[in-house]
Design a protein around this motif. Structure first.
Motif, mmCIF file in Angstrom:
data_model
loop_
_atom_site.group_PDB
_atom_site.id
_atom_site.type_symbol
_atom_site.label_atom_id
_atom_site.label_comp_id
_atom_site.label_asym_id
_atom_site.label_seq_id
_atom_site.Cartn_x
_atom_site.Cartn_y
_atom_site.Cartn_z
ATOM 1 N N ALA A 38 14.947 -25.633 -21.440
ATOM 2 C CA ALA A 38 13.304 -26.058 -21.840
ATOM 3 C C ALA A 38 12.967 -24.947 -23.038
ATOM 4 O O ALA A 38 12.247 -25.580 -23.923
ATOM 5 C CB ALA A 38 12.350 -25.813 -20.565
ATOM 6 N N VAL A 39 13.090 -23.786 -22.898
ATOM 7 C CA VAL A 39 12.766 -23.133 -24.016
ATOM 8 C C VAL A 39 13.392 -23.420 -25.340
ATOM 9 O O VAL A 39 12.984 -23.356 -26.455
ATOM 10 C CB VAL A 39 13.277 -21.512 -23.675
ATOM 11 C CG1 VAL A 39 12.949 -20.624 -25.146
ATOM 12 C CG2 VAL A 39 12.235 -20.875 -22.665
ATOM 13 N N ASN A 40 14.818 -23.705 -25.287
ATOM 14 C CA ASN A 40 15.644 -24.281 -26.487
ATOM 15 C C ASN A 40 15.243 -25.568 -26.852
ATOM 16 O O ASN A 40 15.718 -25.919 -27.971
ATOM 17 C CB ASN A 40 17.030 -23.583 -26.074
ATOM 18 C CG ASN A 40 17.188 -22.428 -26.404
ATOM 19 O OD1 ASN A 40 17.644 -21.847 -27.284
ATOM 20 N ND2 ASN A 40 17.392 -21.830 -25.297
ATOM 21 N N LEU A 41 14.960 -26.375 -25.881
ATOM 22 C CA LEU A 41 14.526 -27.679 -26.539
ATOM 23 C C LEU A 41 13.432 -27.497 -27.542
ATOM 24 O O LEU A 41 13.282 -28.167 -28.524
ATOM 25 C CB LEU A 41 13.840 -28.612 -25.441
ATOM 26 C CG LEU A 41 14.796 -29.352 -24.613
ATOM 27 C CD1 LEU A 41 14.304 -29.691 -23.306
ATOM 28 C CD2 LEU A 41 15.539 -30.393 -25.379
ATOM 29 N N ILE A 42 12.517 -26.739 -27.413
ATOM 30 C CA ILE A 42 11.626 -26.428 -28.562
ATOM 31 C C ILE A 42 12.263 -25.863 -29.559
ATOM 32 O O ILE A 42 11.899 -26.252 -30.846
ATOM 33 C CB ILE A 42 10.213 -25.289 -27.661
ATOM 34 C CG1 ILE A 42 9.675 -25.879 -26.610
ATOM 35 C CG2 ILE A 42 9.310 -24.931 -28.916
ATOM 36 C CD1 ILE A 42 8.810 -24.854 -25.826
ATOM 37 N N ALA A 43 13.089 -24.763 -29.441
ATOM 38 C CA ALA A 43 13.568 -24.186 -30.536
ATOM 39 C C ALA A 43 14.712 -25.201 -31.537
ATOM 40 O O ALA A 43 14.799 -25.014 -32.729
ATOM 41 C CB ALA A 43 14.612 -23.158 -30.207
ATOM 42 N N TYR A 44 15.296 -25.931 -30.859
ATOM 43 C CA TYR A 44 16.139 -27.002 -31.449
ATOM 44 C C TYR A 44 15.734 -28.077 -31.797
ATOM 45 O O TYR A 44 16.209 -28.536 -32.718
ATOM 46 C CB TYR A 44 17.324 -27.175 -30.306
ATOM 47 C CG TYR A 44 18.476 -26.112 -30.479
ATOM 48 C CD1 TYR A 44 18.279 -24.932 -29.817
ATOM 49 C CD2 TYR A 44 19.792 -26.289 -31.086
ATOM 50 C CE1 TYR A 44 19.121 -23.886 -29.602
ATOM 51 C CE2 TYR A 44 20.535 -25.165 -30.904
ATOM 52 C CZ TYR A 44 20.351 -23.833 -30.226
ATOM 53 O OH TYR A 44 21.159 -23.056 -30.389
ATOM 54 N N GLN A 45 14.720 -28.749 -31.096
ATOM 55 C CA GLN A 45 13.986 -29.877 -31.558
ATOM 56 C C GLN A 45 12.815 -29.890 -32.528
ATOM 57 O O GLN A 45 12.428 -30.477 -33.405
ATOM 58 C CB GLN A 45 13.679 -30.804 -30.210
ATOM 59 C CG GLN A 45 14.890 -31.213 -29.412
ATOM 60 C CD GLN A 45 15.788 -32.022 -30.042
ATOM 61 O OE1 GLN A 45 15.624 -32.830 -30.993
ATOM 62 N NE2 GLN A 45 17.238 -31.400 -29.791
ATOM 63 N N LEU A 46 12.086 -28.866 -32.171
ATOM 64 C CA LEU A 46 10.596 -28.815 -32.890
ATOM 65 C C LEU A 46 10.928 -27.834 -34.143
ATOM 66 O O LEU A 46 10.379 -28.372 -35.321
ATOM 67 C CB LEU A 46 9.687 -28.136 -32.045
ATOM 68 C CG LEU A 46 8.305 -28.342 -32.265
ATOM 69 C CD1 LEU A 46 8.077 -29.922 -32.596
ATOM 70 C CD2 LEU A 46 7.322 -27.987 -31.085
ATOM 71 N N VAL A 47 11.245 -26.490 -33.913
ATOM 72 C CA VAL A 47 11.553 -25.577 -35.159
ATOM 73 C C VAL A 47 12.014 -26.217 -36.308
ATOM 74 O O VAL A 47 11.629 -26.088 -37.340
ATOM 75 C CB VAL A 47 12.224 -24.184 -34.763
ATOM 76 C CG1 VAL A 47 12.134 -23.492 -35.975
ATOM 77 C CG2 VAL A 47 10.946 -23.518 -33.441
ATOM 78 N N PRO A 48 13.352 -26.920 -36.394
ATOM 79 C CA PRO A 48 13.827 -27.580 -37.581
ATOM 80 C C PRO A 48 12.972 -28.525 -38.317
ATOM 81 O O PRO A 48 13.009 -28.569 -39.544
ATOM 82 C CB PRO A 48 15.079 -27.967 -37.096
ATOM 83 C CG PRO A 48 15.514 -27.377 -35.941
ATOM 84 C CD PRO A 48 14.215 -27.177 -35.328
ATOM 85 N N ARG A 49 12.131 -29.115 -37.276
ATOM 86 C CA ARG A 49 11.236 -30.084 -38.186
ATOM 87 C C ARG A 49 10.044 -29.333 -38.769
ATOM 88 O O ARG A 49 9.447 -29.951 -39.664
ATOM 89 C CB ARG A 49 10.925 -31.111 -37.014
ATOM 90 C CG ARG A 49 11.916 -32.148 -36.701
ATOM 91 C CD ARG A 49 11.498 -32.956 -35.436
ATOM 92 N NE ARG A 49 12.405 -34.113 -35.344
ATOM 93 C CZ ARG A 49 13.631 -33.961 -34.233
ATOM 94 N NH1 ARG A 49 13.548 -32.692 -33.763
ATOM 95 N NH2 ARG A 49 14.132 -34.873 -34.230
#
Lengths: 151, 141
Positions: free
Chosen positions: B53-64
Motif C-alpha cells: 500500500a505504501v509503495n503504490l503511492i511511491a511507485y504510482q503517484l510520485v513519478p507522475r
C-alpha cells in the motif's frame, strides 16, 4: 479472530515500516529495492566470469551492499532499543537446503518477496503478480506437505 | 560505480527502516512465516499488504508528480520478463521458502537481530545465486 491469533498491530506497523524503507529508496534514488540481486552481484567482487561481471551487477553492487548492510543494521537496531525477539529453532538442514533453493530460485525467477512482492506489485507489473502467486502457492503447498509428513 | 555519500547514507537508512519493520512484524522468525504458510496465522498478508500500500503511492503517484527523484536521478523500472524459466524460479523459491520460512531480506535482518543460525541460510542463498550464475553463464555460452 481465528485468522490472527497473535493480534494484528505489529503486522500492520511492521509492514508500513517495511514499505516506508522500500519507498524511501525509490523516492530518493529511483531504485526498486529488491534484495535478492545482491546475492548475485556480490560475486562480481570475487569472480571473473562474464555472467558475474555484467554491467548491471557492477553498476549496482555498491548500493546493493549498502542496502544489505542497512537490513542487518535494522535488525540490530530493533534489538538495541530493547524490543523483543522470540527464539527460533529451525533445523540447520532446512536452512541450508532452503537457502540454496531460495538463492537459485530468486535469481532464476528475477526476484523475491521484496522485488516481486513489494516493488513489482506496487508497479502493477502483471509478471510480478503472477510470480507472487506462483511462489506463494508453492510455499503454502510445501509447508502443508511437510507438516502432514511431520517433517 | 562510485556511490555518492548522500546516496550511500540514504540507501543504508532505507535498508535499516525496512529491516526494523521486518523485525517488528516478526517475519525475521522463520516460525512466523511457516505459521502463515500453514495458514495458522495470516499476519504475513497484513505485512505484505501494508508494505505494498505504501509503495503504490511511491511507485504510482510520485513519478507522475516529480520529474526526478529527490537525489536528482531517474525513476527506474524493474527489468523482468515472465517466461518458463522465471516460473520455474518461482516454484524453486516457493519450495525453499516453504521448507525453511526464510527469504533474502529476513535472513539479513534476522542475523542482525542476533539469530546466528541464519548464517546457514545466507550461505545457502549465496551458494544458490552462485550456482544460478554459473549455470546461466554456461547457457549464454
Amino acid at each position: 479472530m481465528a485468522f490472527f491469533p497473535n493480534g494484528i498491530a505489529h503486522y500492520v506497523i511492521g509492514g508500513l515500516l517495511i514499505g516506508l524503507g522500500v519507498a524511501m529508496l525509490y523516492v530518493t534514488s529511483g531504485r526498486p529495492g529488491g534484495v535478492s540481486t545482491f546475492f548475485s552481484a556480490a560475486w562480481s567482487w570475487l569472480l571473473d566470469r562474464p555472467f558475474f561481471r555484467q554491467k548491471s551487477f557492477l553498476e549496482s553492487r555498491g548500493w546493493r551492499l549498502c542496502y544489505a548492510l542497512g537490513l542487518v543494521a535494522g535488525g540490530a537496531l530493533y534489538v538495541a532499543v530493547g524490543l523483543p525477539v522470540s527464539p527460533s529453532a529451525m533445523p540447520a538442514w532446512k536452512l541450508a537446503l532452503g537457502g540454496v533453493l531460495i538463492g537459485f530460485g530468486a535469481r532464476l525467477g528475477g526476484g523475491c518477496t521484496s522485488g516481486h512482492g513489494i516493488c513489482g506489485m506496487a508497479s502493477l507489473s502483471p509478471g510480478s503478480i503472477v510470480m507472487v502467486g506462483v511462489f506463494l502457492t508453492t510455499a503454502i503447498a510445501t509447508a502443508w506437505v511437510l507438516r502432514a509428513l511431520g517433517i | 560505480m562510485g556511490l555518492r555519500f548522500s546516496d550511500a547514507l540514504v540507501t543504508i537508512a532505507s535498508g535499516a527502516i525496512f529491516g526494523f519493520g521486518l523485525a517488528f512484524s516478526t517475519m525475521i522468525r522463520p516460525e512466523s512465516v511457516i505459521a502463515f504458510l500453514t495458514l495458522t496465522d495470516l499476519g504475513l498478508l497484513l505485512v505484505l499488504g501494508s508494505a505494498v500500500a505504501v509503495n503504490l503511492i511511491a511507485y504510482q503517484l510520485v513519478p507522475r508528480l516529480c520529474q526526478t527523484t529527490l537525489l536528482g536521478d531517474k525513476f527506474q523500472q524493474r527489468p523482468f520478463v515472465l517466461d518458463k524459466q522465471a516460473l520455474l524460479g518461482g516454484v524453486l523459491f516457493g519450495l525453499g521458502w516453504g521448507l525453511c520460512g526464510v527469504c533474502p531480506g529476513p535472513a539479513l535482518t534476522g542475523l542482525g537481530a542476533g539469530n546466528p543460525d541464519l548464517l546457514i541460510a545466507l550461505a545457502g542463498i549465496f551458494a544458490g545465486a552462485l550456482a544460478h550464475g554459473l549455470w546461466a553463464g554456461r547457457r549464454q555460452g
